[in-house]
Design a protein around this motif. Sequence first.
Motif, PDB file in Angstrom:
ATOM      1  N   SER A 155      60.405  -3.248 -38.465  1.00  0.00           N
ATOM      2  CA  SER A 155      61.661  -3.479 -37.777  1.00  0.00           C
ATOM      3  C   SER A 155      62.772  -3.593 -38.799  1.00  0.00           C
ATOM      4  O   SER A 155      62.569  -4.078 -39.903  1.00  0.00           O
ATOM      5  CB  SER A 155      61.588  -4.763 -36.964  1.00  0.00           C
ATOM      6  OG  SER A 155      60.674  -4.622 -35.907  1.00  0.00           O
ATOM      7  N   ASP A 158      63.208  -8.983 -33.858  1.00  0.00           N
ATOM      8  CA  ASP A 158      62.883  -8.411 -32.548  1.00  0.00           C
ATOM      9  C   ASP A 158      61.384  -8.425 -32.260  1.00  0.00           C
ATOM     10  O   ASP A 158      60.826  -7.462 -31.739  1.00  0.00           O
ATOM     11  CB  ASP A 158      63.416  -6.976 -32.438  1.00  0.00           C
ATOM     12  CG  ASP A 158      64.933  -6.934 -32.401  1.00  0.00           C
ATOM     13  OD1 ASP A 158      65.538  -7.893 -31.887  1.00  0.00           O
ATOM     14  OD2 ASP A 158      65.511  -5.953 -32.906  1.00  0.00           O
ATOM     15  N   ASP A 174      61.569  -6.947 -27.532  1.00  0.00           N
ATOM     16  CA  ASP A 174      62.181  -5.628 -27.740  1.00  0.00           C
ATOM     17  C   ASP A 174      61.317  -4.595 -27.024  1.00  0.00           C
ATOM     18  O   ASP A 174      60.472  -3.938 -27.641  1.00  0.00           O
ATOM     19  CB  ASP A 174      62.285  -5.325 -29.232  1.00  0.00           C
ATOM     20  CG  ASP A 174      63.069  -4.049 -29.524  1.00  0.00           C
ATOM     21  OD1 ASP A 174      63.643  -3.485 -28.561  1.00  0.00           O
ATOM     22  OD2 ASP A 174      63.115  -3.615 -30.682  1.00  0.00           O
ATOM     23  N   ARG A 209      61.710  -1.652 -25.875  1.00  0.00           N
ATOM     24  CA  ARG A 209      61.838  -0.219 -26.129  1.00  0.00           C
ATOM     25  C   ARG A 209      61.883   0.108 -27.621  1.00  0.00           C
ATOM     26  O   ARG A 209      62.176   1.237 -28.000  1.00  0.00           O
ATOM     27  CB  ARG A 209      63.086   0.328 -25.428  1.00  0.00           C
ATOM     28  CG  ARG A 209      62.985   0.236 -23.922  1.00  0.00           C
ATOM     29  CD  ARG A 209      64.093   0.951 -23.194  1.00  0.00           C
ATOM     30  NE  ARG A 209      63.887   0.885 -21.760  1.00  0.00           N
ATOM     31  CZ  ARG A 209      63.109   1.707 -21.064  1.00  0.00           C
ATOM     32  NH1 ARG A 209      62.474   2.677 -21.676  1.00  0.00           N
ATOM     33  NH2 ARG A 209      62.971   1.575 -19.757  1.00  0.00           N
ATOM     34  N   GLY A 210      61.598  -0.863 -28.453  1.00  0.00           N
ATOM     35  CA  GLY A 210      61.613  -0.631 -29.892  1.00  0.00           C
ATOM     36  C   GLY A 210      60.525   0.337 -30.329  1.00  0.00           C
ATOM     37  O   GLY A 210      59.417   0.354 -29.775  1.00  0.00           O
ATOM     38  N   ASP A 264      58.664   0.529 -33.065  1.00  0.00           N
ATOM     39  CA  ASP A 264      57.443  -0.085 -33.597  1.00  0.00           C
ATOM     40  C   ASP A 264      56.642  -0.778 -32.508  1.00  0.00           C
ATOM     41  O   ASP A 264      55.426  -0.598 -32.395  1.00  0.00           O
ATOM     42  CB  ASP A 264      57.796  -1.103 -34.687  1.00  0.00           C
ATOM     43  CG  ASP A 264      57.955  -0.463 -36.046  1.00  0.00           C
ATOM     44  OD1 ASP A 264      57.387   0.606 -36.278  1.00  0.00           O
ATOM     45  OD2 ASP A 264      58.645  -1.051 -36.890  1.00  0.00           O
ATOM     46  N   ASN A 265      57.320  -1.605 -31.704  1.00  0.00           N
ATOM     47  CA  ASN A 265      56.602  -2.366 -30.678  1.00  0.00           C
ATOM     48  C   ASN A 265      55.891  -1.456 -29.691  1.00  0.00           C
ATOM     49  O   ASN A 265      54.743  -1.710 -29.309  1.00  0.00           O
ATOM     50  CB  ASN A 265      57.572  -3.284 -29.935  1.00  0.00           C
ATOM     51  CG  ASN A 265      58.048  -4.449 -30.799  1.00  0.00           C
ATOM     52  OD1 ASN A 265      57.542  -4.683 -31.884  1.00  0.00           O
ATOM     53  ND2 ASN A 265      59.028  -5.172 -30.302  1.00  0.00           N
ATOM     54  N   ALA A 301      63.545   5.937 -27.985  1.00  0.00           N
ATOM     55  CA  ALA A 301      64.365   4.954 -28.702  1.00  0.00           C
ATOM     56  C   ALA A 301      65.444   5.673 -29.518  1.00  0.00           C
ATOM     57  O   ALA A 301      65.203   6.764 -30.064  1.00  0.00           O
ATOM     58  CB  ALA A 301      63.492   4.116 -29.631  1.00  0.00           C
ATOM     59  N   ASN A 355      67.381   5.567 -35.717  1.00  0.00           N
ATOM     60  CA  ASN A 355      67.949   4.562 -36.614  1.00  0.00           C
ATOM     61  C   ASN A 355      68.421   5.266 -37.888  1.00  0.00           C
ATOM     62  O   ASN A 355      67.651   5.496 -38.814  1.00  0.00           O
ATOM     63  CB  ASN A 355      66.901   3.489 -36.932  1.00  0.00           C
ATOM     64  CG  ASN A 355      67.480   2.310 -37.679  1.00  0.00           C
ATOM     65  OD1 ASN A 355      68.449   2.452 -38.428  1.00  0.00           O
ATOM     66  ND2 ASN A 355      66.886   1.144 -37.500  1.00  0.00           N
ATOM     67  N   ASP A 381      62.218   5.889 -39.668  1.00  0.00           N
ATOM     68  CA  ASP A 381      62.409   6.419 -38.327  1.00  0.00           C
ATOM     69  C   ASP A 381      61.666   7.748 -38.151  1.00  0.00           C
ATOM     70  O   ASP A 381      60.927   7.934 -37.179  1.00  0.00           O
ATOM     71  CB  ASP A 381      63.904   6.601 -38.051  1.00  0.00           C
ATOM     72  CG  ASP A 381      64.194   6.933 -36.601  1.00  0.00           C
ATOM     73  OD1 ASP A 381      64.455   5.992 -35.821  1.00  0.00           O
ATOM     74  OD2 ASP A 381      64.156   8.119 -36.241  1.00  0.00           O
TER      75      ASP A 381
END
Length: 221
Positions: free
Chosen positions: A18, A119, A157, A159-160, A162-163, A190, A193, A200
Amino acid sequence: MRVFGKAVMICLLWGVASAAQASNNPQMDAAVQRINDQWAHIRYQVANRDEQYRELDVLAGQAAQVVARYPGRAEPLLWQGIVTSEEAARASVFRQLGLAKTAKTILERAQTIDPNIADGGVKMSLGVLYYRVPGFPVGFGSTAKARALLEGALRQDPRGLDNTFFYADFLNDEGRPAEARIYALRGLQAPVNASRPVWDAGRRAEMRALLAKIDAKLKHA
């Protein structure tokens, strides 16, 4: 529970990876960001596994210095834990579990200080360890703990990149590919970034590879 051989990709991620968030200490933020960026370079731009391990070992030492410089702060601990987890994934079989246990201890310290950091990054990072490390009697892995932590990260989070990636991977690993596909597709939506282009692009490539794996499993179900 899978064998502890597949790379522990935390960036928060994880792994975790993150993005480092601004705090009240710009100097600390800059130091953490350097660890973050170097992790992404090693993870995605260094091809040789042995070289990755050597560079991660150096970076882990640098992360420990940042932790010592800013005692009581969760942000440096999170990234020390992420780097140590990544190092564990590339270590020899004789060192993997020891490094994974060290990473778990570091991340638990960060969680004690601030469980909501990045997050949900610390929850996600611990969750990945719990589902990728073997369970008792070999290691400390736990599907139940992994699920609780990963779902906790998602609540912070949902819609992150990584998550969603790690939850999709977890669900697929647990034999739930249809559900995993939902999260993989969500993650690919997402926003890009632009401040962390290496991470990303690398994580999106991993998400697409995971989605292909999920689709192949569903096709032959």
